[in-house]
Write an enzyme that holds these catalytic residues in place. Sequence first.
Site, mmCIF file in Angstrom:
data_model
loop_
_atom_site.group_PDB
_atom_site.id
_atom_site.type_symbol
_atom_site.label_atom_id
_atom_site.label_comp_id
_atom_site.label_asym_id
_atom_site.label_seq_id
_atom_site.Cartn_x
_atom_site.Cartn_y
_atom_site.Cartn_z
ATOM 1 N NE ARG A 1 78.720 28.203 49.844
ATOM 2 C CZ ARG A 1 78.312 26.890 49.407
ATOM 3 N NH1 ARG A 1 77.028 26.613 49.743
ATOM 4 N NH2 ARG A 1 78.870 26.341 48.748
ATOM 5 C CB SER A 2 74.475 34.419 52.220
ATOM 6 O OG SER A 2 74.414 34.378 50.766
ATOM 7 C CB ALA A 3 77.280 34.417 57.206
ATOM 8 C CB THR A 4 79.547 37.725 53.251
ATOM 9 O OG1 THR A 4 80.645 36.581 53.217
ATOM 10 C CG2 THR A 4 80.460 38.893 52.619
ATOM 11 C CE LYS A 5 73.005 37.979 49.828
ATOM 12 N NZ LYS A 5 73.642 36.672 49.524
#
Length: 403
Positions: free
Chosen positions: A73-77
């Site tokens: 999820r937003s750990a992708t950012k």
Amino acid sequence: MDGVDADVEIHGTVAGGFEPVRDAFARNFAALGDRGAAVAVYRDGRKVVDLWGGTRDIDGTEPWRRGTAQVVRSATKGVAAAVPLLLHQRGELDLDAPVGEYWPEFKAHGKERVLVRHVLNHRAGLPVLDRPLTPEEALDPLRGPEAVAAQAPVWEPGTDHGYHALTYGWLLDELVRRVTGGRSAGEWVADEIAGPLGLDLWLGLPAEEEAAGRAGRVGRVEETEPAGGGGLRLRPKRAVTEAYGDPDSLTRRAFAAITPFPDQNDPAYRASALPATNGIATADALARFYAALIGEADTGTRRIRLFDPATTERARAEESAGPDRVLVVGTRFGLGYMLHGSASPFLSPGSFGHPGRGGALGFADPETGIALGYVTNGFRKSVTADPRAQALVRAVRASLDAG
């Protein structure tokens, strides 16, 4: 393990002094409902924790193995943010230039004042889309950028901040394509970051890895609730609940920029590249990636550093702080990274990284040389400060304090 009642067998190793991390990881299964997860910690570029347990699939029986990867999820950012920062480090991108200088179509509706750094520090004023994209549109690499280029800001760019939950990905990816002559952020990560560091990390899962996933490589994720409820409240329940419940709020609209949200186990979703939300990684990959942002990381054959010291400082220098117009709670951001605070407690005030909604976490702490990665197949409703990830952070801190 003494004092820990856990049916789940914990695999892997910890270096001397980091035993509290093993204990906390086991308690995540026994007390906090983890079903399949892994955690890795590097110190000064060398791995000191490498643990995994449970099942690969949230709804299955296949065991989690070394190298099992999950959607983060937003750990992708945090991974995606390294691309424009490295382009800046190489002299190919000016962080203080208007986005429209690289992407002329973006200038519409007063966005000529949006700077590159505003994309990274969540001050662009573009967290929502007036017309949400369908899943099919969202996975088309052209439609998302076209939508944000046509969108008017909901506040004067640069004057306030609010989490760009989904639009961040289209903004960043198109900017990278314009600067690199068409190379996507996912391709850049594969060639310049994952490849050299030997990371099991993808922004756009290759077909061969999807096939391997069906044989045990990439697990299936699902929304879960811990036994007996649980979760970390960052503000009185009413404020957060009302923000998420109001269809007209920036909070609700930001997370609804894709409606309905795609099935995160769908091969088409995993093969696409959404730099805001659909990266796939192992815990070791996240930890080694962050280790390479603050020093030389051990790849097994050589040691590699991605960020030079100036870029590390640039990434973690505070750019935005205070009440977040989207998340409602107070947040702190550097350039593409969340900074230590109540919404994202890391190891120390100098830490930087990014959580993934409902569980995953990756961060680095330059002062202690620590880099951590945690991935799970059980997503919770929390956006930040997941209790399981926070238990591991506290355990790392305890290990350092005892040493």
